[in-house]
Design an enzyme around this catalytic site. Structure first.
Site, PDB file in Angstrom:
ATOM      1  N   ASP A  85     -56.602  -3.666 -67.062  1.00 17.60           N
ATOM      2  CA  ASP A  85     -55.936  -3.528 -65.763  1.00 17.60           C
ATOM      3  C   ASP A  85     -56.916  -3.969 -64.683  1.00 17.60           C
ATOM      4  O   ASP A  85     -57.899  -3.285 -64.417  1.00 17.60           O
ATOM      5  CB  ASP A  85     -55.557  -2.052 -65.576  1.00 17.60           C
ATOM      6  CG  ASP A  85     -54.680  -1.831 -64.350  1.00 17.60           C
ATOM      7  OD1 ASP A  85     -54.412  -2.814 -63.626  1.00 17.60           O
ATOM      8  OD2 ASP A  85     -54.285  -0.694 -64.116  1.00 17.60           O
ATOM      9  N   ASP A 195     -51.979   2.961 -63.692  1.00 17.87           N
ATOM     10  CA  ASP A 195     -53.009   3.349 -64.660  1.00 17.87           C
ATOM     11  C   ASP A 195     -52.377   3.945 -65.920  1.00 17.87           C
ATOM     12  O   ASP A 195     -52.825   3.671 -67.041  1.00 17.87           O
ATOM     13  CB  ASP A 195     -53.958   4.376 -64.028  1.00 17.87           C
ATOM     14  CG  ASP A 195     -54.611   3.825 -62.762  1.00 17.87           C
ATOM     15  OD1 ASP A 195     -54.844   2.606 -62.708  1.00 17.87           O
ATOM     16  OD2 ASP A 195     -54.857   4.614 -61.837  1.00 17.87           O
TER      17      ASP A 195
END
Ligand code: ATP
Ligand code: PLP
Ligand code: MG
Ligand code: NA
Ligand code: MG
Length: 269
Positions: A85, A195
């Site tokens: 990410d 997340d």
């Protein structure tokens, strides 16, 4: 599953509430992973609140932790969750210094096997703006060219629904397998969902290495269940969902994280 993965997760820690490692570690543990968190920052709370306090881990401090692991032969991870990410920005706002964008492009992205940018990050990394599904598919192809064989644009806001776009380059000869998952936009502002999404995608794609579609469907299913539970609890407490201080109800959603029920299916392009 018998082979359990080991994840080194380098992300933010918040004392109160669920973003960064606080929203990634527990779900991955529920999915059977050993997870070792390094906290890149330690803040009192997430950035949706009016103020936050705390410390940032510098490069030297990060490196000393890695050295300690290495010295004891403990650096044997199956996954590193952080490169996955890119965490560069969102909704037109950069979190990082603009001069770092080329570093992400040239040094970080090529190391990732799976990349989970949001719409803005995908635009930054490809230099193309994304206004349509076709633009997003093209951006994924560009990102494959930079290294990662799995790319998931975690949220695209181009029509009334929220879209997730996935792209899996199984081999260099063929075109990538591309799909979308469309889900209704919930009228609330959540923090920590990006997340959580990256963690769930990592988890499920380890279990389904040959089907990014299945992994994405399961990740979306868990996530939507968490959001439903979150809204339900806040509604019961008479809190307006527009406020930015909502906290994901992760602990209360553990059954749905372990056993998601797929409601939104992937559509192949
Ligand atoms: P990043 O953390 O990289 O900024 P992102 O901006 O894509 O990621 P989100 O916008 O939070 O992160 O979206 C991640 C996932 O969370 C989406 O794929 C979707 O499943 C879910 N999600 C987040 N907000 C909503 C919402 N308002 N309605 C429905 N689903 C949502
Ligand atoms: N607040 C802090 C301290 C964070 O570190 C992050 C992301 O890492 C966020 C908020 C936003 O999380 P998300 O993009 O998952 O909503
Ligand atoms: Mg976001
Ligand atoms: Na993302
Ligand atoms: Mg994020």
């Amino acid at each position: 599953s018998s082979e359990s993965g080991r994840v080194l997760s380098i992300q933010s820690h918040t004392v109160q509430g669920y973003v960064g490692n606080k929203s990634a570690v527990f779900p991955l543990q529920l999915l059977g992973f050993d997870v070792d968190p390094i906290n890149s920052v330690q803040f009192s709370n997430h950035t949706g609140y009016p103020t936050w306090k705390g410390q940032v881990l510098d490069g030297e401090q990060l490196w000393s932790l890695i050295e300690g692991l290495e010295a004891n032969n403990l650096l044997f991870y199956t996954h590193l969750l952080t490169v996955c990410d890119p965490v560069m920005g969102d909704e037109g706002k950069l979190y990082i210094k603009p001069e770092l964008v080329p570093l992400y492009k040239d040094k970080v992205v090529p190391l990732a096997s799976m990349l989970t940018p949001n719409q803005f990050e995908a635009e930054l990394l490809t230099g193309c703006s994304i206004h349509s599904e076709a633009d997003a598919l093209e951006a994924c192809k560009k990102l494959h060219g930079a290294g990662p064989s799995k790319v998931v644009i975690t949220s695209l806001d181009i029509n009334s629904d929220l879209l997730l776009i996935g792209s899996h380059l199984e081999n260099e000869e063929d075109a990538p397998k591309q799909f979308l998952i469309s889900m209704p936009k919930i009228p609330a502002y959540f923090t920590g969902t990006g997340d959580l999404m990256a963690a769930l995608l990592l988890g499920w794609s380890y279990k389904y290495p040959n089907s990014l579609e299945t992994a994405a469907e399961l990740a979306v299913a868990s996530l939507q269940a968490v959001l439903e539970r979150t809204l339900l609890d806040y509604n019961a407490a008479k809190v307006q969902p527009e406020v930015k201080q909502l906290e994901l109800r992760l602990i209360q959603s553990q059954e749905q994280i372990k056993h998601p029920i797929v409601e939104f299916h992937a559509k192949r392009f």
